[in-house]
Each structure stands twice: as C-alpha cells, then as structure tokens.
Design a protein around this motif. Structure first.
Motif, short mmCIF file in Angstrom:
data_model
loop_
_atom_site.label_atom_id
_atom_site.label_comp_id
_atom_site.label_asym_id
_atom_site.label_seq_id
_atom_site.Cartn_x
_atom_site.Cartn_y
_atom_site.Cartn_z
N GLU A 244 0.82 -1.20 0.00
CA GLU A 244 0.00 0.00 0.00
C GLU A 244 0.86 1.26 0.00
O GLU A 244 2.00 1.25 0.48
CB GLU A 244 -0.91 0.05 1.24
CG GLU A 244 -1.84 -1.12 1.42
CD GLU A 244 -1.30 -2.16 2.38
OE1 GLU A 244 -2.10 -2.87 3.00
OE2 GLU A 244 -0.07 -2.22 2.53
N SER A 245 0.28 2.32 -0.51
CA SER A 245 0.93 3.64 -0.47
C SER A 245 -0.15 4.70 -0.54
O SER A 245 -1.32 4.40 -0.84
CB SER A 245 1.93 3.80 -1.61
OG SER A 245 1.27 3.70 -2.86
N GLY A 246 0.25 5.95 -0.24
CA GLY A 246 -0.68 7.06 -0.40
C GLY A 246 -1.26 7.61 0.88
O GLY A 246 -2.00 8.60 0.85
N GLY A 247 -0.95 6.98 2.00
CA GLY A 247 -1.46 7.51 3.26
C GLY A 247 -0.78 8.81 3.63
O GLY A 247 0.18 9.25 2.99
N GLY A 248 -1.31 9.45 4.68
CA GLY A 248 -0.71 10.70 5.13
C GLY A 248 -1.63 11.44 6.07
O GLY A 248 -2.61 10.88 6.58
N LEU A 249 -1.27 12.71 6.29
CA LEU A 249 -2.04 13.59 7.18
C LEU A 249 -2.84 14.57 6.31
O LEU A 249 -2.28 15.20 5.41
CB LEU A 249 -1.08 14.35 8.09
CG LEU A 249 -1.68 15.44 8.98
CD1 LEU A 249 -2.66 14.84 9.98
CD2 LEU A 249 -0.57 16.20 9.70
N VAL A 250 -4.12 14.69 6.61
CA VAL A 250 -4.99 15.57 5.85
C VAL A 250 -6.00 16.21 6.79
O VAL A 250 -6.35 15.61 7.82
CB VAL A 250 -5.70 14.78 4.71
CG1 VAL A 250 -6.62 13.73 5.28
CG2 VAL A 250 -6.43 15.72 3.76
N GLY B 276 -0.04 -2.15 5.44
CA GLY B 276 -0.84 -1.04 5.93
C GLY B 276 -0.21 0.31 5.66
O GLY B 276 1.01 0.44 5.54
N THR B 277 -1.07 1.31 5.58
CA THR B 277 -0.62 2.69 5.41
C THR B 277 -1.47 3.58 6.32
O THR B 277 -2.69 3.42 6.40
CB THR B 277 -0.71 3.14 3.93
OG1 THR B 277 -0.15 4.45 3.79
CG2 THR B 277 -2.14 3.15 3.41
N GLN B 278 -0.80 4.49 7.01
CA GLN B 278 -1.48 5.32 8.01
C GLN B 278 -2.21 6.49 7.35
O GLN B 278 -1.62 7.22 6.53
CB GLN B 278 -0.47 5.87 9.02
CG GLN B 278 -1.06 6.81 10.05
CD GLN B 278 -1.96 6.10 11.06
OE1 GLN B 278 -1.59 5.06 11.60
NE2 GLN B 278 -3.14 6.66 11.31
N VAL B 279 -3.46 6.67 7.73
CA VAL B 279 -4.25 7.84 7.32
C VAL B 279 -4.66 8.57 8.59
O VAL B 279 -5.28 7.98 9.49
CB VAL B 279 -5.49 7.43 6.52
CG1 VAL B 279 -6.41 8.62 6.30
CG2 VAL B 279 -5.08 6.80 5.19
N THR B 280 -4.31 9.84 8.67
CA THR B 280 -4.66 10.65 9.82
C THR B 280 -5.42 11.88 9.34
O THR B 280 -4.94 12.62 8.48
CB THR B 280 -3.41 11.09 10.59
OG1 THR B 280 -2.68 9.92 11.01
CG2 THR B 280 -3.80 11.89 11.83
N VAL B 281 -6.62 12.06 9.90
CA VAL B 281 -7.46 13.19 9.52
C VAL B 281 -7.59 14.12 10.73
O VAL B 281 -8.10 13.71 11.77
CB VAL B 281 -8.85 12.73 9.06
CG1 VAL B 281 -9.67 13.93 8.58
CG2 VAL B 281 -8.73 11.69 7.95
N SER B 282 -7.12 15.33 10.58
CA SER B 282 -7.16 16.29 11.68
C SER B 282 -8.44 17.13 11.60
O SER B 282 -8.95 17.41 10.53
CB SER B 282 -5.94 17.20 11.64
OG SER B 282 -5.94 17.96 10.45
#
Length: 123
Positions: A6-12, A116-122
C-alpha cells in the motif's frame, strides 16, 4: 502467492481527500477480489470496501458516497479514493486479496494482506 504493498497515506485536514494505492505482485490479479480494511487505535480491524473481478463494488455504510474503490488490472493495482474525510476515518488502512469472485466482508476470508498505510485526519 500474492504480495500487496500500500501507499498514499498521510495527514490531511477534515474535508480533504487522499487516494490510496495497493500494488499487487503475483499471478492472476484480475481473478482476485480486492478489499480495503482499516484499523483505528484500540479498535478491531473493519471492512471498508471491496471490488470483485468484474468491478462490482460494495461499501461499508459509513463510507458510502465518500469513498470509491477501483482497480486497474493492467497495472495490478487497486485504489481507494477517499473524499470528504472525517477525523473518524483516521486508521491504518490495509489492502487485502482473495482468489475468486466473492462477496466477503470479514477479514478471515482474505488470504493476502499488505503492511498497511497510516491515514490521519485532523479536525
């Protein structure tokens, strides 16, 4: 044997968008049902969406209308386009695969998993 990355996760920020990708190696990608699951801190891993070999899709209720799963069999890749993200979407997102054209939403039914890839939504 299928390997998934997987790729493409991040902070948004809330309301934003991300697109996750899952690249598969191995044989007969087009004959596998592909799915996305997610696991939030302190919670069990849960189903998000799946796409069968015939491109028929199915979504968990909380993501309907916001997330779109798709696949490119020529590239051995499955995608998860996530729009209108909410803080409750924060989780590690996993790609999963199982051979065949199936209608599974439980993790034990899938044979292959990515890291897994981490997705964080603020907020």
């Amino acid at each position: 044997q299928v390997q998934l990355v997987e790729s493409g996760g991040g902070l948004v920020q809330a309301g934003g968008s991300l697109r996750l990708s899952c690249a598969a190696s191995g044989r007969a990608f087009s004959k596998h049902t592909m799915a996305w699951f997610r696991q939030a801190p302190g919670k069990e891993r849960e189903f998000v969406a799946r796409i069968r070999s015939g491109a028929i899709t199915y979504y968990e209720d909380s993501v309907k209308g916001r997330f779109t799963i798709s696949r490119d069999n020529a590239k051995n890749t499955v995608y998860l386009q996530m729009n209108s993200l909410k803080p409750e979407d924060t989780a590690v997102y996993y790609c999963a695969a199982v051979y065949g054209n199936v209608q599974y939403e439980v993790e034990r039914s899938y044979d292959y998993w990515g890291q897994g890839t981490q997705v964080t939504v603020s907020s």
